[in-house]
Design a protein around this motif. Sequence first.
Motif, PDB file in Angstrom:
ATOM      1  N   MET A  57       5.946   6.629  -4.987  1.00 58.15           N
ATOM      2  CA  MET A  57       5.200   6.338  -6.215  1.00 58.15           C
ATOM      3  C   MET A  57       5.930   6.865  -7.450  1.00 58.15           C
ATOM      4  SD  MET A  57       1.546   8.064  -7.205  1.00 58.15           S
ATOM      5  CE  MET A  57       0.819   7.584  -5.650  1.00 58.15           C
ATOM      6  N   LYS A  58       6.332   8.127  -7.391  1.00 63.27           N
ATOM      7  CA  LYS A  58       6.961   8.747  -8.557  1.00 63.27           C
ATOM      8  C   LYS A  58       8.358   8.191  -8.814  1.00 63.27           C
ATOM      9  CE  LYS A  58       4.192  12.904  -7.938  1.00 63.27           C
ATOM     10  NZ  LYS A  58       3.458  12.888  -9.221  1.00 63.27           N
ATOM     11  N   GLU A  59       9.067   7.825  -7.758  1.00 62.85           N
ATOM     12  CA  GLU A  59      10.383   7.226  -7.942  1.00 62.85           C
ATOM     13  C   GLU A  59      10.270   5.874  -8.632  1.00 62.85           C
ATOM     14  OE1 GLU A  59      11.808   7.281  -3.952  1.00 62.85           O
ATOM     15  OE2 GLU A  59      11.990   9.472  -3.920  1.00 62.85           O
ATOM     16  N   LEU A  60       9.302   5.064  -8.215  1.00 56.38           N
ATOM     17  CA  LEU A  60       9.095   3.762  -8.853  1.00 56.38           C
ATOM     18  C   LEU A  60       8.717   3.930 -10.324  1.00 56.38           C
ATOM     19  CD1 LEU A  60       7.067   1.673  -6.236  1.00 56.38           C
ATOM     20  CD2 LEU A  60       9.304   1.097  -7.185  1.00 56.38           C
ATOM     21  N   ALA A  61       7.784   4.842 -10.587  1.00 52.94           N
ATOM     22  CA  ALA A  61       7.324   5.046 -11.960  1.00 52.94           C
ATOM     23  C   ALA A  61       8.455   5.561 -12.848  1.00 52.94           C
ATOM     24  CB  ALA A  61       6.150   6.022 -11.965  1.00 52.94           C
ATOM     25  N   ALA A  62       9.199   6.551 -12.367  1.00 58.46           N
ATOM     26  CA  ALA A  62      10.289   7.125 -13.164  1.00 58.46           C
ATOM     27  C   ALA A  62      11.359   6.092 -13.462  1.00 58.46           C
ATOM     28  CB  ALA A  62      10.884   8.327 -12.443  1.00 58.46           C
ATOM     29  N   ALA A  63      11.675   5.244 -12.481  1.00 54.53           N
ATOM     30  CA  ALA A  63      12.706   4.222 -12.679  1.00 54.53           C
ATOM     31  C   ALA A  63      12.308   3.220 -13.754  1.00 54.53           C
ATOM     32  CB  ALA A  63      12.972   3.498 -11.363  1.00 54.53           C
ATOM     33  N   ALA A  64      10.996   3.070 -13.969  1.00 53.45           N
ATOM     34  CA  ALA A  64      10.514   2.132 -14.984  1.00 53.45           C
ATOM     35  C   ALA A  64      10.234   2.813 -16.324  1.00 53.45           C
ATOM     36  CB  ALA A  64       9.255   1.440 -14.489  1.00 53.45           C
ATOM     37  N   PRO A  76       3.554  -2.245  -7.043  1.00 55.29           N
ATOM     38  CA  PRO A  76       3.454  -3.556  -6.385  1.00 55.29           C
ATOM     39  C   PRO A  76       2.083  -3.770  -5.761  1.00 55.29           C
ATOM     40  CG  PRO A  76       4.568  -2.033  -4.932  1.00 55.29           C
ATOM     41  CD  PRO A  76       4.269  -1.264  -6.198  1.00 55.29           C
ATOM     42  N   GLY A  77       1.056  -3.784  -6.584  1.00 58.37           N
ATOM     43  CA  GLY A  77      -0.302  -3.906  -6.062  1.00 58.37           C
ATOM     44  C   GLY A  77      -0.631  -5.312  -5.611  1.00 58.37           C
ATOM     45  N   PRO A  78      -1.723  -5.444  -4.827  1.00 60.15           N
ATOM     46  CA  PRO A  78      -2.184  -6.772  -4.400  1.00 60.15           C
ATOM     47  C   PRO A  78      -2.865  -7.495  -5.557  1.00 60.15           C
ATOM     48  CG  PRO A  78      -3.688  -5.088  -3.638  1.00 60.15           C
ATOM     49  CD  PRO A  78      -2.543  -4.362  -4.290  1.00 60.15           C
ATOM     50  N   GLU A  79      -3.378  -8.675  -5.286  1.00 61.16           N
ATOM     51  CA  GLU A  79      -4.045  -9.462  -6.320  1.00 61.16           C
ATOM     52  C   GLU A  79      -5.354  -8.828  -6.770  1.00 61.16           C
ATOM     53  OE1 GLU A  79      -3.388 -12.906  -7.825  1.00 61.16           O
ATOM     54  OE2 GLU A  79      -1.560 -11.745  -7.545  1.00 61.16           O
ATOM     55  N   ASN A  80      -6.060  -8.179  -5.825  1.00 70.79           N
ATOM     56  CA  ASN A  80      -7.371  -7.616  -6.131  1.00 70.79           C
ATOM     57  C   ASN A  80      -7.449  -6.186  -5.590  1.00 70.79           C
ATOM     58  OD1 ASN A  80      -8.685 -10.255  -7.046  1.00 70.79           O
ATOM     59  ND2 ASN A  80      -8.062 -10.781  -4.962  1.00 70.79           N
ATOM     60  N   VAL A 133       0.815  -1.214   0.000  1.00 74.22           N
ATOM     61  CA  VAL A 133       0.000   0.000   0.000  1.00 74.22           C
ATOM     62  C   VAL A 133       0.850   1.267   0.000  1.00 74.22           C
ATOM     63  CG1 VAL A 133      -0.295   0.267   2.500  1.00 74.22           C
ATOM     64  CG2 VAL A 133      -2.093   1.008   0.986  1.00 74.22           C
ATOM     65  N   LEU A 134       2.062   1.207   0.572  1.00 75.58           N
ATOM     66  CA  LEU A 134       2.891   2.411   0.714  1.00 75.58           C
ATOM     67  C   LEU A 134       3.145   3.129  -0.613  1.00 75.58           C
ATOM     68  CD1 LEU A 134       4.649   4.306   2.454  1.00 75.58           C
ATOM     69  CD2 LEU A 134       6.560   2.739   2.004  1.00 75.58           C
ATOM     70  N   PRO A 135       3.525   2.438  -1.698  1.00 77.65           N
ATOM     71  CA  PRO A 135       3.795   3.165  -2.952  1.00 77.65           C
ATOM     72  C   PRO A 135       2.570   3.866  -3.531  1.00 77.65           C
ATOM     73  CG  PRO A 135       4.792   0.987  -2.996  1.00 77.65           C
ATOM     74  CD  PRO A 135       3.871   1.014  -1.820  1.00 77.65           C
ATOM     75  N   PHE A 136       1.382   3.426  -3.173  1.00 74.32           N
ATOM     76  CA  PHE A 136       0.183   4.099  -3.633  1.00 74.32           C
ATOM     77  C   PHE A 136      -0.172   5.295  -2.757  1.00 74.32           C
ATOM     78  CE2 PHE A 136      -0.332  -0.151  -5.409  1.00 74.32           C
ATOM     79  CZ  PHE A 136      -0.819   0.096  -6.686  1.00 74.32           C
ATOM     80  N   LEU A 140       1.741   1.387 -15.905  1.00 70.74           N
ATOM     81  CA  LEU A 140       1.875   1.832 -14.523  1.00 70.74           C
ATOM     82  C   LEU A 140       1.497   0.726 -13.545  1.00 70.74           C
ATOM     83  CD1 LEU A 140       2.527   4.287 -12.750  1.00 70.74           C
ATOM     84  CD2 LEU A 140       0.153   5.013 -13.013  1.00 70.74           C
ATOM     85  N   LEU A 141       0.450  -0.012 -13.853  1.00 73.09           N
ATOM     86  CA  LEU A 141       0.049  -1.121 -12.988  1.00 73.09           C
ATOM     87  C   LEU A 141       1.111  -2.216 -12.940  1.00 73.09           C
ATOM     88  CD1 LEU A 141      -3.720  -1.369 -13.984  1.00 73.09           C
ATOM     89  CD2 LEU A 141      -2.812  -0.607 -11.776  1.00 73.09           C
ATOM     90  N   GLU A 142       1.833  -2.390 -14.026  1.00 76.91           N
ATOM     91  CA  GLU A 142       2.931  -3.358 -14.023  1.00 76.91           C
ATOM     92  C   GLU A 142       4.057  -2.932 -13.088  1.00 76.91           C
ATOM     93  OE1 GLU A 142       4.137  -3.544 -18.063  1.00 76.91           O
ATOM     94  OE2 GLU A 142       2.350  -4.641 -18.746  1.00 76.91           O
TER      95      GLU A 142
END
Length: 420
Positions: A119-126, A264-268, A110-113, A259-261
């Motif tokens: 959030m932005k660091e994860l997205a930018a790195a990808a 690190p979201g949960p299954e649902n 939940v933290l990255p959301f 972005l969803l890829e």
Amino acid sequence: MSVIVLHQVGSVHAVPYDRWLADHEDDVLLLACPDNLARVGEEIPESGSGYAYTEAVAGYDASGALEERVVDLARERGVTHVLASHERDLERAAALREFLGLPGQQPDSVLPFRDKAVMKELAAAAGVRVAAHRQIETATDILSFAAEYGYPVVLKPRDSAGSVGLRILETPDELDAYLADDFDLYGAGQPNLIAEQYVPGALCHVDGLVRGGRTAMAWPSQYQYPLATFATDTGPRIDLTLDPEDPLTHRLLAFAERLLEVMPGPENFAFHAEVFHTPDDELVLCEIACRTGGAAIRDVVGLLFGADPTESWLRAELGLPVPVAEAQQDRLPEPRMMTGQLVLMKRPGRVVAVPEAAPDLPWIERFRVFVTPGQTMAAARTSSDFLCTVLVSGRSRSEVEQRLRQVEQWFLGGLVLETR
């Protein structure tokens, strides 16, 4: 055994957890925030009215009170799941699941959301484009950011929701005033802020559902207004779904899928991703949340696909059947219609008269008024302080917009306010 549902924000009657989960084998227990119930003018449903147990937890907003009640109920009744669908409950629910050893979204997911910097660091790195940004610890951090990227400067809490705490500083004088009056370095800990470079252009959003780790439904819309103006904007706040043949539609869906890829979201989970479409035709991430969007977005998605995204999300968490068609060969389901919403915000004045029922028009799908005659309104304090919300359907974006503006004129013609 029991399922505990946390409810901190908004109408509790608008989210009938007891009905949604009625076919689950465990009892449904509802814990709600009494301050929120008072704000929305509701009473908590009685125990036995569909819920095995309900409680308005005193001190819900305070750290520890809610957690103590959940742990006590887990010992008394046994708990298999803790469910939460509102932004401010997500982290607390995740921490409780971790502590009690329960399934569902955990704190590291939940933290990255919730933390916009992470959030932005994860997205930018990808390789997902994000606005230039910086975590703020001192006043000099803001000054140096403004010197490097210019104005306007966007400031927001790293974990805010609903545009609460968002500031857009247009000039050096506005920044000076902010630092003098509102930036308190020596208050309760370090500032919980992130600064962002202002991104021009239209703000779009993609809303949908992830089920079993795959996107089950998603569709983009475009706000026709700036979100941050809720306190002063008494004009129509219109939000429109994009037509299937619009090239931007498929670009936004692909952007959201990438972005969803990354996240690190949960299954649902339900998701609400906001994306800038700039004047030079680029897509830039604003932010993404692992919950259903606000205002009438839940109803919008429900009309598009015939399935309530919040209900579907919670049922999927419990392993219950969900009325969402499986994606066929990586093709998402097509929407059944186009739709859009109109929101009018509260504004200062005493309500003398207000339309209480919608005109008898087949394309008006939802109509809700949040005030009554005799009530005195203040200016909106949050982006969910609605005067009314309207949802309509149509064959195209342009038809939906025309219908929303028609309803707006009708509503304003019947609204009478006494101001001083």
